[in-house]
Design an enzyme around this catalytic site. Structure first.
Site, mmCIF file in Angstrom:
data_model
loop_
_atom_site.group_PDB
_atom_site.id
_atom_site.type_symbol
_atom_site.label_atom_id
_atom_site.label_comp_id
_atom_site.label_asym_id
_atom_site.label_seq_id
_atom_site.Cartn_x
_atom_site.Cartn_y
_atom_site.Cartn_z
ATOM 1 N N HIS A 274 0.877 -1.186 0.000
ATOM 2 C CA HIS A 274 0.000 0.000 0.000
ATOM 3 C C HIS A 274 0.910 1.230 0.000
ATOM 4 O O HIS A 274 1.710 1.396 -0.913
ATOM 5 C CB HIS A 274 -0.906 -0.120 1.246
ATOM 6 N N HIS A 313 -2.603 -2.416 -9.660
ATOM 7 C CA HIS A 313 -3.557 -1.829 -8.711
ATOM 8 C C HIS A 313 -4.801 -2.693 -8.669
ATOM 9 O O HIS A 313 -5.195 -3.257 -9.698
ATOM 10 C CB HIS A 313 -3.930 -0.402 -9.142
ATOM 11 N N ASP A 369 2.585 5.419 -6.838
ATOM 12 C CA ASP A 369 3.859 5.291 -6.122
ATOM 13 C C ASP A 369 5.062 5.176 -7.054
ATOM 14 O O ASP A 369 6.199 5.272 -6.608
ATOM 15 C CB ASP A 369 3.815 4.053 -5.203
HETATM 16 N N1 CMC Z 1 4.547 -6.957 -10.365
HETATM 17 C C1 CMC Z 1 4.430 -8.169 -10.964
HETATM 18 N N2 CMC Z 1 3.271 -8.845 -11.042
HETATM 19 C C2 CMC Z 1 2.205 -8.282 -10.495
HETATM 20 C C3 CMC Z 1 2.250 -7.027 -9.849
HETATM 21 C C4 CMC Z 1 3.488 -6.353 -9.804
HETATM 22 N N3 CMC Z 1 3.597 -5.166 -9.228
HETATM 23 N N4 CMC Z 1 1.017 -6.703 -9.383
HETATM 24 C C5 CMC Z 1 0.221 -7.729 -9.712
HETATM 25 N N5 CMC Z 1 0.936 -8.673 -10.375
HETATM 26 C C6 CMC Z 1 0.427 -9.932 -10.946
HETATM 27 C C7 CMC Z 1 0.088 -10.930 -9.848
HETATM 28 O O1 CMC Z 1 1.208 -11.721 -9.540
HETATM 29 C C8 CMC Z 1 -1.036 -11.704 -10.498
HETATM 30 O O2 CMC Z 1 -0.467 -12.567 -11.446
HETATM 31 P P1 CMC Z 1 -1.089 -14.059 -11.665
HETATM 32 O O3 CMC Z 1 -2.467 -13.804 -12.242
HETATM 33 O O4 CMC Z 1 -0.161 -14.726 -12.613
HETATM 34 O O5 CMC Z 1 -1.136 -14.709 -10.317
HETATM 35 C C9 CMC Z 1 -1.793 -10.641 -11.291
HETATM 36 O O6 CMC Z 1 -0.828 -9.640 -11.598
HETATM 37 C C10 CMC Z 1 -2.961 -10.023 -10.529
HETATM 38 O O7 CMC Z 1 -2.449 -9.430 -9.348
HETATM 39 P P2 CMC Z 1 -3.129 -9.512 -7.910
HETATM 40 O O8 CMC Z 1 -2.055 -9.796 -6.901
HETATM 41 O O9 CMC Z 1 -4.304 -10.429 -7.959
HETATM 42 O O10 CMC Z 1 -3.648 -8.033 -7.755
HETATM 43 P P3 CMC Z 1 -4.215 -7.364 -6.433
HETATM 44 O O11 CMC Z 1 -5.350 -6.535 -6.852
HETATM 45 O O12 CMC Z 1 -4.456 -8.393 -5.373
HETATM 46 O O13 CMC Z 1 -2.977 -6.487 -5.938
HETATM 47 C C11 CMC Z 1 -1.471 -4.709 -5.676
HETATM 48 C C12 CMC Z 1 -2.857 -5.132 -6.189
HETATM 49 C C13 CMC Z 1 -1.356 -3.189 -5.780
HETATM 50 C C14 CMC Z 1 -1.300 -5.126 -4.214
HETATM 51 C C15 CMC Z 1 -0.403 -5.391 -6.558
HETATM 52 O O14 CMC Z 1 -0.531 -4.984 -7.915
HETATM 53 C C16 CMC Z 1 1.013 -5.100 -6.069
HETATM 54 O O15 CMC Z 1 1.490 -5.783 -5.171
HETATM 55 N N6 CMC Z 1 1.702 -4.058 -6.642
HETATM 56 C C17 CMC Z 1 3.021 -3.670 -6.158
HETATM 57 C C18 CMC Z 1 2.882 -2.836 -4.903
HETATM 58 C C19 CMC Z 1 2.387 -1.444 -5.194
HETATM 59 O O16 CMC Z 1 2.869 -0.774 -6.095
HETATM 60 N N7 CMC Z 1 1.434 -0.977 -4.372
HETATM 61 C C20 CMC Z 1 0.898 0.378 -4.466
HETATM 62 C C21 CMC Z 1 -0.537 0.415 -4.865
HETATM 63 S S1 CMC Z 1 -1.064 2.068 -5.375
HETATM 64 C C22 CMC Z 1 -0.928 3.051 -3.958
HETATM 65 C C23 CMC Z 1 -1.941 2.711 -2.945
HETATM 66 O O17 CMC Z 1 -3.108 3.117 -3.097
HETATM 67 O O18 CMC Z 1 -1.562 2.089 -1.956
#
Ligand code: CMC
Length: 438
Positions: A274, A313, A369
């Site tokens: 986050h 996201h 971010d």
């Molecule tokens: N790098 C590589 N792969 C990714 C990433 C990433 N940053 N984000 C998602 N994926 C992949 C994930 O592994 C999954 O792949 P698969 O379908 O093969 O298993 C697919 O994309 C869907 O991802 P998810 O984990 O189901 O997505 P989510 O909605 O649960 O997570 C998130 C959203 C923001 C936690 C995630 O994208 C992430 O960890 N990003 C990196 C951390 C980040 O930048 N966070 C800041 C968010 S914006 C500021 C805020 O509001 O906090």
């Protein structure tokens, strides 16, 4: 029946009709009440059907008028105003007023609001002593979470959350004191004397003063950087039902004072998935080090070894509109501060990622971010202050969500259900009969 859902339970052959409710947009946010599902029972003594939704992927926990996000089209609006308009035409305290009151302030309302907030920027000297107790290398986000919770002990009247005037006073205090606590946490970590607030300077100008003033009699913030930080604060002010806003609503639903609820929300923000992601982006760009190392790094991401921080996201499946504004703003900041080499790595990383099937298929774009950290670093903020810089402006979003929750007659103490998958009832096993190998 129009605007309803008909469901057939194949276990019993029974049919149910559930009304569908709508928000402002019929194609975005139509919902049934999960509690209606409880009518669906396989037998007389059945508890009724639950909705199973780990991580709330498809559950609306409230009705809200504060912030609208259309993740498919990359739209973000506060109280109906586009983030692009607010970032280019407004200022942070004006946007804070808008988020909390629902309307833009008049000239007099804004003057009064600003005066009241700036009046509360000092913190009690006991809080300063409290902060002195942290080790010099304590993470400033830990200091912020602890200190804002400690404010609860200074203002016992704040527990009277049913009184709108009492709540209003805590809005002033919290919006005013978060930058002071943040800056004092930083000064503590580098062993510098605390720099007291200077209310002649604006909200963001004073924050620079509390962070960076040294021996000069009066600190003068650079106007370009002051404006840029104000825009960063606007972009971070609210983001509807994210992890920290949900923490604020959840903790707030048991009706404690807002200081401990804000501490809980800030704790939720701290995590690397986050608000802590901005810090991780910078560490990642430093680790990559040069453009020629990017393909290797992307390979590691695609193999599942790493995440590309600042990408992806839960809601945006398009370019995060906040990241777009920041990318454009970066050049203005670098004209003052000199170019940050990490920007070139970030731009190349974004280019390569956006052309790669892995990211295209999963609809992973840069989020807020990705660029904020590079700008903060150029402004001279140390990396571990980045999540704190997120928490300062988000305080108003948390308060707006909290205020809305308290005034919503449908809200109660938050208490999800579970699908129990453990043992059925078992008899206690005396110690001497337990199998030590198990
Ligand atoms: N790098 C590589 N792969 C990714 C990433 C990433 N940053 N984000 C998602 N994926 C992949 C994930 O592994 C999954 O792949 P698969 O379908 O093969 O298993 C697919 O994309 C869907 O991802 P998810 O984990 O189901 O997505 P989510 O909605 O649960 O997570 C998130 C959203 C923001 C936690 C995630 O994208 C992430 O960890 N990003 C990196 C951390 C980040 O930048 N966070 C800041 C968010 S914006 C500021 C805020 O509001 O906090």
């Amino acid at each position: 029946m129009e605007n309803s859902l008909t469901v057939v339970d194949n276990r019993t052959g029974k049919q149910y009709n559930f009304p569908i409710m709508y928000g402002t947009y019929p194609n975005y946010g139509a919902a049934i009440r999960s509690a209606d599902l409880r009518q669906i029972k396989a037998s007389e003594d059945d508890f009724g059907l639950l909705g199973y939704d780990p991580a709330f992927l498809n559950t609306a926990s409230c009705k809200s008028k504060v912030t609208f996000i259309d993740g498919e089209r990359g739209i973000l609006r506060y109280r109906g105003y586009s983030i692009e308009d607010l970032a280019t035409k407004g200022n942070y305290l004006e946007v804070a007023y808008l988020l909390l009151h629902g309307e833009l302030p008049t000239h007099d309302q804004l003057a009064d609001w600003t005066k009241n907030i700036m009046h509360h920027v000092l913190i009690h000297e006991n809080m300063k002593k409290f902060m002195d107790g942290f080790l010099y290398d304590a993470h400033p986000m830990g200091i912020l979470v602890g200190t804002v919770a400690a404010l609860s002990t200074l203002y016992p009247e704040a527990r009277n959350i049913s009184d709108p005037m009492v709540r209003r006073m805590q809005f002033y205090r919290l919006i005013a004191k978060m930058p002071t606590i943040a800056a004092f946490a930083y000064r503590h970590s580098i062993g510098m004397p605390y720099s007291y607030p200077d209310c002649d300077l604006g909200y963001t100008g004073n924050f620079f003063n509390m962070m960076f003033k040294r021996t000069e009699l009066k600190y003068q913030p650079d106007p370009v950087l002051e404006k840029a930080l104000d825009i960063l604060f606007i972009l971070h002010a609210d983001h509807e039902q994210n992890c920290s806003a949900s923490a604020m609503r959840n903790v707030g639903s048991s009706l404690p004072d807002p200081y401990v609820s804000i501490a809980a929300a800030a704790a939720a923000l701290y995590g690397p998935l986050h608000g802590g992601a901005n810090e991780q982006v910078l560490r990642m760009l430093r680790e990559i080090g040069s453009k020629d190392k990017i393909p290797d790094y992307i390979k590691r991401v695609k193999s599942g070894e790493l995440k590309l921080m600042g990408f992806g996201h839960r809601v945006y499946k398009n370019y995060d509109p906040r990241a777009k504004i920041l990318k454009e703003m970066a050049d203005q900041v670098f004209e003052v501060t000199g170019k940050n080499e990490l920007l070139n790595i970030a731009l190349e990383l974004e280019r390569i990622a956006l052309e790669d099937d892995y990211f295209i298929k999963r609809r992973l774009y840069p989020n807020v971010d990705f660029y904020s950290g590079i700008i903060y670093q150029a402004m001279n903020f140390p990396v571990d202050m980045f999540p704190v810089l997120f928490a300062i402006p988000r305080t108003v979003g948390w308060l707006a969500q909290w205020e809305e929750m308290l005034n919503d007659p449908e809200q109660k103490i938050a208490r999800p259900r579970q699908v129990y998958t453990g043992y059925d009832c078992r008899s206690y096993v005396p110690m001497e009969e337990r199998n030590s190998k198990v």
